[in-house]
Design an enzyme around this catalytic site. Structure first.
Site, mmCIF file in Angstrom:
data_model
loop_
_atom_site.group_PDB
_atom_site.id
_atom_site.type_symbol
_atom_site.label_atom_id
_atom_site.label_comp_id
_atom_site.label_asym_id
_atom_site.label_seq_id
_atom_site.Cartn_x
_atom_site.Cartn_y
_atom_site.Cartn_z
ATOM 1 N N SER A 81 0.795 -1.245 -0.023
ATOM 2 C CA SER A 81 0.032 -0.010 0.047
ATOM 3 C C SER A 81 0.992 1.345 0.042
ATOM 4 O O SER A 81 2.013 1.194 0.418
ATOM 5 C CB SER A 81 -0.749 -0.009 1.211
ATOM 6 O OG SER A 81 -1.578 1.360 1.320
ATOM 7 N N TYR A 115 -1.802 -0.620 10.293
ATOM 8 C CA TYR A 115 -1.879 -1.003 8.966
ATOM 9 C C TYR A 115 -0.584 -0.539 8.518
ATOM 10 O O TYR A 115 0.144 -1.482 7.574
ATOM 11 C CB TYR A 115 -3.035 -0.169 8.213
ATOM 12 C CG TYR A 115 -3.338 -0.518 6.737
ATOM 13 C CD1 TYR A 115 -3.549 -1.641 6.488
ATOM 14 C CD2 TYR A 115 -2.871 0.486 5.941
ATOM 15 C CE1 TYR A 115 -3.951 -1.759 5.135
ATOM 16 C CE2 TYR A 115 -3.185 0.281 4.618
ATOM 17 C CZ TYR A 115 -3.584 -0.976 4.082
ATOM 18 O OH TYR A 115 -3.770 -1.270 2.898
HETATM 19 N N1 LIG Z 1 -8.613 -0.983 -2.218
HETATM 20 C C1 LIG Z 1 -7.755 0.065 -2.085
HETATM 21 O O1 LIG Z 1 -7.901 1.373 -2.258
HETATM 22 C C2 LIG Z 1 -6.131 -0.238 -1.393
HETATM 23 C C3 LIG Z 1 -5.174 0.550 -1.583
HETATM 24 C C4 LIG Z 1 -3.858 0.252 -1.094
HETATM 25 C C5 LIG Z 1 -3.678 -1.180 -0.860
HETATM 26 N N2 LIG Z 1 -4.882 -2.075 -0.624
HETATM 27 C C6 LIG Z 1 -4.343 -3.637 -0.229
HETATM 28 O O2 LIG Z 1 -4.758 -4.228 -1.448
HETATM 29 C C7 LIG Z 1 -5.412 -5.390 -1.112
HETATM 30 C C8 LIG Z 1 -6.700 -5.724 -1.340
HETATM 31 O O3 LIG Z 1 -7.555 -4.685 -1.055
HETATM 32 P P1 LIG Z 1 -8.969 -4.280 -1.230
HETATM 33 O O4 LIG Z 1 -9.574 -3.312 -0.502
HETATM 34 O O5 LIG Z 1 -9.010 -4.121 -2.679
HETATM 35 O O6 LIG Z 1 -9.875 -5.712 -1.221
HETATM 36 P P2 LIG Z 1 -10.193 -6.849 -2.005
HETATM 37 O O7 LIG Z 1 -11.046 -6.517 -2.876
HETATM 38 O O8 LIG Z 1 -9.016 -7.574 -2.529
HETATM 39 O O9 LIG Z 1 -10.836 -7.637 -0.863
HETATM 40 C C9 LIG Z 1 -10.022 -8.390 0.156
HETATM 41 C C10 LIG Z 1 -10.501 -9.850 0.193
HETATM 42 O O10 LIG Z 1 -9.712 -10.500 1.465
HETATM 43 C C11 LIG Z 1 -10.750 -11.344 2.005
HETATM 44 N N3 LIG Z 1 -10.287 -11.557 3.229
HETATM 45 C C12 LIG Z 1 -10.000 -10.571 4.341
HETATM 46 N N4 LIG Z 1 -9.762 -11.461 5.452
HETATM 47 C C13 LIG Z 1 -9.393 -12.584 4.883
HETATM 48 C C14 LIG Z 1 -9.129 -13.810 5.679
HETATM 49 N N5 LIG Z 1 -8.420 -13.673 6.950
HETATM 50 N N6 LIG Z 1 -8.898 -14.928 5.221
HETATM 51 C C15 LIG Z 1 -9.218 -15.110 3.937
HETATM 52 N N7 LIG Z 1 -9.604 -13.986 3.112
HETATM 53 C C16 LIG Z 1 -9.854 -12.872 3.791
HETATM 54 C C17 LIG Z 1 -12.170 -10.795 2.033
HETATM 55 O O11 LIG Z 1 -13.266 -11.467 2.201
HETATM 56 C C18 LIG Z 1 -12.002 -10.012 0.449
HETATM 57 O O12 LIG Z 1 -12.517 -10.892 -0.250
HETATM 58 C C19 LIG Z 1 -5.139 -5.246 0.647
HETATM 59 O O13 LIG Z 1 -3.933 -5.727 0.801
HETATM 60 C C20 LIG Z 1 -5.288 -3.805 0.981
HETATM 61 O O14 LIG Z 1 -4.409 -3.499 2.117
HETATM 62 C C21 LIG Z 1 -5.903 -1.700 -1.085
#
Ligand SMILES: NC(=O)c1ccc[n+]([C@@H]2O[C@H](COP(=O)([O-])OP(=O)(O)OC[C@H]3O[C@@H](n4cnc5c(N)ncnc54)[C@H](O)[C@@H]3O)[C@@H](O)[C@H]2O)c1
Length: 262
Positions: free
Chosen positions: A142, A155
């Site tokens: 991130s 985080y």
């Molecule tokens: N969305 C953003 O803007 C953003 C920005 C920077 C970094 N990230 C990072 O990108 C990654 C994806 O984020 P996202 O928000 O797009 O979500 P995402 O759409 O990838 O959803 C996350 C998935 O992880 C699953 N999950 C959560 N805990 C779990 C567990 N204990 N066991 C199995 N599955 C689990 C959830 O059910 C969900 O389906 C994360 O690592 C996040 O920190 C996201």
């Protein structure tokens, strides 16, 4: 004779945001995809959707990646379905926005359990079975690994750790031909993020528009699909000499010195 399709495990691959983007684009690129996600309904729905598009080589394991033994179970599941594990994407991650004085030990451990412990265990289990010809791991970090705002100590610490883990693991497994890289996404307008923004702004699109105009060099937010495309590049032969690297996909937000102002 054509060689069998390669297999990638995607943690959190059922997500409506980046996880789903990674699963969809890797499947479209011809990978067998093993989705490991705690959300049974979303995981099943996404693998059904891919099957309807003719991308039937997706298998879903409903599991909590933070649970001990889950990584080994996921690798065995992938081997039983597709006979090989060539790649891993440590995508699943959870957030926590709270001042440090209000964070409990349980919350701290939970975020580390999903964001770091699981990435470590999944990498260990996957590396152990990757073919002699090599493999690839992509860690999803991130921009909070690079710069911050108040409330993100836990985080951001996990995302800084995944950044360092990427380089350390790349050094360990490079001689085996296994590459490890990291992607730091900026704000992606995923359904979860839109819900989050709705908590403090009535007009979500207006808030996002003002965010891009002030906080990014470019006026376009990165999409989950674009993160999936970058992951697919890192997994491909085109990236065969790239390892131990981290790159932000954030419209330039992490490289800005001042807000744009308009
Ligand atoms: N969305 C953003 O803007 C953003 C920005 C920077 C970094 N990230 C990072 O990108 C990654 C994806 O984020 P996202 O928000 O797009 O979500 P995402 O759409 O990838 O959803 C996350 C998935 O992880 C699953 N999950 C959560 N805990 C779990 C567990 N204990 N066991 C199995 N599955 C689990 C959830 O059910 C969900 O389906 C994360 O690592 C996040 O920190 C996201």
């Amino acid at each position: 004779m054509t060689s069998p399709a390669k297999t990638v495990i995607v943690t959190g691959g059922a997500g409506g945001g980046i996880g789903g983007g990674i699963t969809t684009v890797t499947a479209e690129a011809g990978w067998n995809v093993v989705i490991v996600d705690i959300d049974g309904e979303a995981g099943q729905a996404l693998s059904d959707r891919l099957a309807r598009k003719g991308l039937s080589a997706a298998a879903f394991l409903c599991a909590d990646i933070a649970a001990p033994g889950c990584a080994e179970e996921a690798v065995s599941f992938a081997l039983s379905r597709f006979g090989r594990v060539d790649a891993l994407v440590n995508n699943a991650g959870i957030g926590l926005v709270k001042p440090i004085t209000e964070v409990t030990d349980d919350e701290y451990r939970h975020v580390f359990g999903v964001n770091i412990d699981a990435a470590y265990r999944f990498s260990r289990a996957a590396v152990a079975v990757m073919p002699e010809s090599g493999g690839a791991i992509v860690n999803i970090g991130s921009v909070h690994a690079l710069a911050n705002i108040p409330g993100y100590t836990v985080y951001a610490t996990t995302k800084g750790a995944i950044d360092a883990f990427t380089r350390a693991l790349a050094a360990d497994v490079g001689p085996r031909g296994i590459r490890v890289n990291c992607i730091h996404p900026g704000l992606v307008p995923s359904p979860q993020n839109r819900d989050l923004i709705r908590n403090f702004a009535e007009d979500v699109d207006g808030w996002l528009d003002s965010y891009t105009r002030q906080k990014q060099m470019l006026s376009q937010l990165p999409t989950a699909r674009q993160v999936g495309e970058l992951v697919t590049f890192f997994l491909s032969d085109a990236a065969s000499t790239i390892t131990g690297q981290a790159i932000a996909i954030d419209g330039g937000s992490s490289a800005m010195l001042y807000e744009r102002g308009s």
